[in-house]
Enzyme design. Sequence first.
Site, short mmCIF file in Angstrom:
data_model
loop_
_atom_site.label_atom_id
_atom_site.label_comp_id
_atom_site.label_asym_id
_atom_site.label_seq_id
_atom_site.Cartn_x
_atom_site.Cartn_y
_atom_site.Cartn_z
N SER A 157 -34.78 -84.19 61.22
CA SER A 157 -33.81 -83.11 61.46
C SER A 157 -33.60 -82.98 62.96
O SER A 157 -34.48 -83.34 63.76
CB SER A 157 -34.35 -81.78 60.92
N TYR A 215 -41.50 -75.97 59.95
CA TYR A 215 -40.43 -76.92 59.62
C TYR A 215 -40.25 -77.90 60.77
O TYR A 215 -40.19 -79.12 60.58
CB TYR A 215 -39.13 -76.15 59.36
N1 LIG Z 1 -29.66 -78.28 55.28
C1 LIG Z 1 -29.64 -78.62 56.54
O1 LIG Z 1 -28.87 -78.03 57.31
C2 LIG Z 1 -30.52 -79.72 57.01
C3 LIG Z 1 -30.45 -80.11 58.36
C4 LIG Z 1 -31.26 -81.15 58.81
C5 LIG Z 1 -32.12 -81.80 57.92
N2 LIG Z 1 -32.17 -81.39 56.62
C6 LIG Z 1 -33.08 -82.12 55.73
O2 LIG Z 1 -32.30 -82.83 54.80
C7 LIG Z 1 -33.06 -83.07 53.61
C8 LIG Z 1 -32.23 -82.66 52.41
O3 LIG Z 1 -32.07 -81.27 52.43
P1 LIG Z 1 -30.78 -80.54 51.84
O4 LIG Z 1 -30.25 -79.71 52.94
O5 LIG Z 1 -29.90 -81.51 51.16
O6 LIG Z 1 -31.48 -79.54 50.80
P2 LIG Z 1 -31.46 -79.51 49.19
O7 LIG Z 1 -32.44 -78.44 48.80
O8 LIG Z 1 -30.07 -79.37 48.71
O9 LIG Z 1 -32.04 -80.94 48.78
C9 LIG Z 1 -33.42 -81.21 48.76
C10 LIG Z 1 -33.83 -81.63 47.36
O10 LIG Z 1 -35.24 -81.92 47.36
C11 LIG Z 1 -35.78 -81.42 46.14
N3 LIG Z 1 -37.22 -81.21 46.28
C12 LIG Z 1 -37.84 -80.19 46.94
N4 LIG Z 1 -39.17 -80.30 46.81
C13 LIG Z 1 -39.40 -81.42 46.08
C14 LIG Z 1 -40.58 -82.06 45.60
N5 LIG Z 1 -41.80 -81.56 45.85
N6 LIG Z 1 -40.46 -83.20 44.88
C15 LIG Z 1 -39.23 -83.71 44.60
N7 LIG Z 1 -38.07 -83.14 45.01
C16 LIG Z 1 -38.16 -82.00 45.74
C17 LIG Z 1 -35.02 -80.12 45.92
O11 LIG Z 1 -35.12 -79.66 44.58
C18 LIG Z 1 -33.61 -80.54 46.32
O12 LIG Z 1 -32.90 -81.05 45.21
C19 LIG Z 1 -34.36 -82.28 53.79
O13 LIG Z 1 -35.38 -83.15 54.25
C20 LIG Z 1 -34.00 -81.28 54.88
O14 LIG Z 1 -35.15 -80.86 55.59
C21 LIG Z 1 -31.39 -80.39 56.15
#
Ligand SMILES: NC(=O)c1ccc[n+]([C@@H]2O[C@H](COP(=O)([O-])OP(=O)(O)OC[C@H]3O[C@@H](n4cnc5c(N)ncnc54)[C@H](O)[C@@H]3O)[C@@H](O)[C@H]2O)c1
Length: 276
Positions: A143, A156
């Site tokens: 991230s 985080y």
């Molecule tokens: N949302 C943002 O703005 C942002 C920014 C930078 C990085 N990220 C990173 O991007 C990645 C995706 O996040 P997102 O924003 O799409 O969120 P999201 O919650 O939509 O997607 C994450 C998915 O991971 C699943 N998950 C959570 N715990 C789990 C587990 N123990 N086992 C299996 N699956 C599990 C959730 O159910 C979800 O479907 C993450 O690593 C997040 O930290 C997000």
Amino acid sequence: MQMFDGDVVLILGGGSGLGLGIARHCVSEGARVAIFEISEAKIVALKGEFGDDVLLFRGDVTSPEDLLACRQAIVERWGRLDSLIGSQGIFDGQVPLRDVAIERVPSLFDELFHVNVLGYILACKVFLELLEESNGSIVLTASVAAYAADGGGLMYTATKGAVVSAVRQLAFEFSPRVRVNGVAPGAIADSQLQGPRSLGLEGFKQSDIPKDAMLNTFRKLTLMSELPTPLDYAPIYAYLASRYNAVVTGQTVLLEQGALNRAALSGPGATGGIGV
Ligand SMILES: NC(=O)c1ccc[n+]([C@@H]2O[C@H](COP(=O)([O-])OP(=O)(O)OC[C@H]3O[C@@H](n4cnc5c(N)ncnc54)[C@H](O)[C@@H]3O)[C@@H](O)[C@H]2O)c1
């Protein structure tokens, strides 16, 4: 010409947000896709969208047994794995350390590091042999929070820094047969990123934030005008995960929409003025 040509791609946390966008893109690029996801409700929705075309596996990425069972399912269906993409994650609610009760710090640490770091490490361990057989590729999700303060709270941010370091070490250990890279996204539209159970914030999702408020903040902090969607990020994941990537390993690609390159003396988009 398609990016994958029948290669098998496994996406961890592909039930929503970034991972789901990557899954859709990989399917459109000719990949045979498996999704590993903890949420039963999301698995049901995915079944409605993909039918039997995508292998849907419900499991917890912190469980070695679940990952081993997923490997078995992939071997039974396709006999190979070419790419592993980690996109699962949870958020820490951006609560400053000073506001976290001391007795909750260990459980918050465990929860965040288990899902955001251990999950990637376990998956890399479980799928390594299959990836070596195919000269495959791994892409993990960090991230912008790993590079600039306040992209999350302490836990985080620390997990995402750990992903960047893990990418370097894994690229070294898994060379020369498996490439390992990271992607560090900035903002993501349509994310359902959840808060931590250890702070009672598991009911909070990023998608609960009003879209206008998200967009206003994004425009103030970056050089771009629209929030990137998962599909905007997906081609970069696909490239790194594919055989077209013959040159990159051990890198984390920072995709921050100019957030770290704002003007020193004037606001985003401003020209002229007193520049030095
Ligand atoms: N949302 C943002 O703005 C942002 C920014 C930078 C990085 N990220 C990173 O991007 C990645 C995706 O996040 P997102 O924003 O799409 O969120 P999201 O919650 O939509 O997607 C994450 C998915 O991971 C699943 N998950 C959570 N715990 C789990 C587990 N123990 N086992 C299996 N699956 C599990 C959730 O159910 C979800 O479907 C993450 O690593 C997040 O930290 C997000």
